[in-house]
Enzyme design. Structure first.
Site, PDB file in Angstrom:
ATOM      1  N   ALA A   1      43.999 -29.562   3.615  1.00 29.95           N
ATOM      2  CA  ALA A   1      44.992 -30.441   2.991  1.00 29.95           C
ATOM      3  C   ALA A   1      46.217 -29.647   2.558  1.00 29.95           C
ATOM      4  CB  ALA A   1      44.372 -31.164   1.796  1.00 29.95           C
ATOM      5  N   ASP A   2      45.990 -28.475   1.972  1.00 32.58           N
ATOM      6  CA  ASP A   2      47.108 -27.599   1.615  1.00 32.58           C
ATOM      7  C   ASP A   2      47.894 -27.186   2.844  1.00 32.58           C
ATOM      8  OD1 ASP A   2      46.918 -27.366  -1.187  1.00 32.58           O
ATOM      9  OD2 ASP A   2      45.315 -25.895  -1.027  1.00 32.58           O
ATOM     10  N   LEU A   3      47.185 -26.745   3.871  1.00 33.48           N
ATOM     11  CA  LEU A   3      47.848 -26.235   5.066  1.00 33.48           C
ATOM     12  C   LEU A   3      48.638 -27.329   5.776  1.00 33.48           C
ATOM     13  CD1 LEU A   3      44.906 -24.024   6.363  1.00 33.48           C
ATOM     14  CD2 LEU A   3      47.022 -23.226   5.284  1.00 33.48           C
TER      15      LEU A   3
END
Length: 389
Positions: A172-174
């Site tokens: 999700a961050d990436l």
């Protein structure tokens, strides 16, 4: 620096992973990225580990190394008037500012985005949050695993519906970093016409929903709720992981032509009742798995993969990360970067995923990569540069 963004200056106020991944992508493309960190501790990820490497008095987090190549580091206390003035002078020169503070934090620091763009109307701002900047839950803090669960990804991942699993990287961050960088490039392009910078917003929630793909329309159009079902595709069969005598292989049979090749190569009937078409095979997935694993039980993985390649059936192995980085195909794609780190010496980092070529075939991909910086490594040089400008 070289690269298509070599004339772009990025001020990076972000920390952890989503924002830093976005700015690293821009740095890989040649942008000058000045990473602004809090005095003392710096980016949160400098303390995330183990593993740490380097001498005992200067341990370096490998997590930090993964998201901060091609950047300069300066420490500024944004609550200090002098340091805040230095930041504003950076903003005056910047093309892009990236931040992932919780909603309202910059305003409380006297650095509201509207005020920054009033100083520098050409400034493009990328703002990343956990669940969006507005809406009933817009103020929630966002962390990757929480977002993976809230955005439905964990319900699709695992051995079955009662075994939700997170993806093995902070996806999700990436993804939000990738979408953010993509938005920045669009805003820079638009600025060429309008002369004015815009604000780009994304979130961990938006990034995961943005890659629901067929699982999203499976619900929104067909009314079916996708659930985790292990290592086999919900809409294609056979497509997934299959056991053989000494391990397992993965195959992807995405057309009826491939199904016929597979069956002909292993003495199976492609028109067997209940298995002749993809919808039939999806409905009878467990039977398909049993039939193929019954045949593959007489094969070791390597000769089986060779046989599948001979038949033209897409297939592959499941590699561990050490095997991936030792694979000559990985190296051939520029996915290993050797950089000189001021404490660690020569280190190898995973490389960027993009390559560029001139019309004559000459590769123009950036090669002069720089190691992730020590905390405030460039504080002096950035301050001197601001004084000269």
């Amino acid at each position: 620096m070289t690269g298509p963004l070599s004339d772009v200056l990025v001020v990076d106020l972000s920390r952890a992973l989503a924002g830093p991944h976005a700015t690293m992508m821009l740095g890989d493309l040649g942008a000058r990225v000045i990473k602004v960190e809090a005095p003392g501790a710096g980016d949160d990820t400098r303390g995330w580990g183990p593993p740490f490497v380097g001498p005992d008095d200067e341990r370096i987090s490998t997590y930090f190394l993964s998201a901060n190549r091609n950047k300069e580091s300066i420490t500024l206390d944004l609550k200090d008037e002098h340091d805040r003035d230095l930041l504003l002078r950076l903003v005056d020169r910047a093309d892009v500012l990236v931040e992932n503070f919780r909603t309202g934090v910059l305003e409380r620091l006297g650095l509201g985005i509207a005020d920054l763009q009033a100083r520098n109307p050409r400034l493009v701002v990328l703002s990343i949050t956990g669940f969006g900047h507005d809406g009933p839950e817009g103020g929630r803090a966002g962390y990757d695993q929480i977002a993976q669960g809230e955005a439905g990804l964990m319900s699709l991942t695992g051995s079955g519906p009662d075994d939700p699993q997170r993806v093995g990287t902070p996806i999700a961050d990436l993804l939000s970093g990738m979408y953010g960088a993509y938005g920045v490039l669009a805003a820079l392009h638009e600025r060429q016409t309008t002369g004015v910078g815009t604000v780009v917003r994304t979130s961990l929630l938006a990034a995961v929903v943005g890659v629901h793909a067929f699982q999203g329309t499976r619900w929104t159009v067909a009314g079916e709720v996708g659930r985790a079902q292990g290592n086999h595709h919900p809409s294609i069969a056979p497509y997934g992981l299959f056991h053989c005598r000494d391990g397992f292989v993965q195959i992807a049979v995405g057309s009826e032509g491939l199904w016929k090749r597979l069956c002909d190569g292993f003495g199976l009937d492609p028109a067997a009742p209940g298995l002749a078409t993809n919808p039939e095979r999806v409905a009878a997935r467990q039977r398909v798995i049993e039939v193929l694993e019954g045949v593959f039980a007489d094969w070791d993985a390597e000769p089986l993969l060779a046989k599948l390649a001979e038949l033209g059936v897409p297939a592959g192995k499941v590699r561990t990360l050490d095997e991936v980085y030792a694979w000559d195909q990985t190296a051939s794609q520029g996915l290993l970067l050797d950089v000189e780190h001021p404490t660690l010496g020569t280190v190898t980092l995973p490389g960027g995923p993009l390559r560029f070529f001139a019309p004559d075939g000459t590769e123009t991909t950036r090669r002069d990569h720089v190691a992730p910086p020590l905390l405030d490594q460039h504080g002096g040089s950035v301050r001197e540069w601001l004084e000269r400008e």
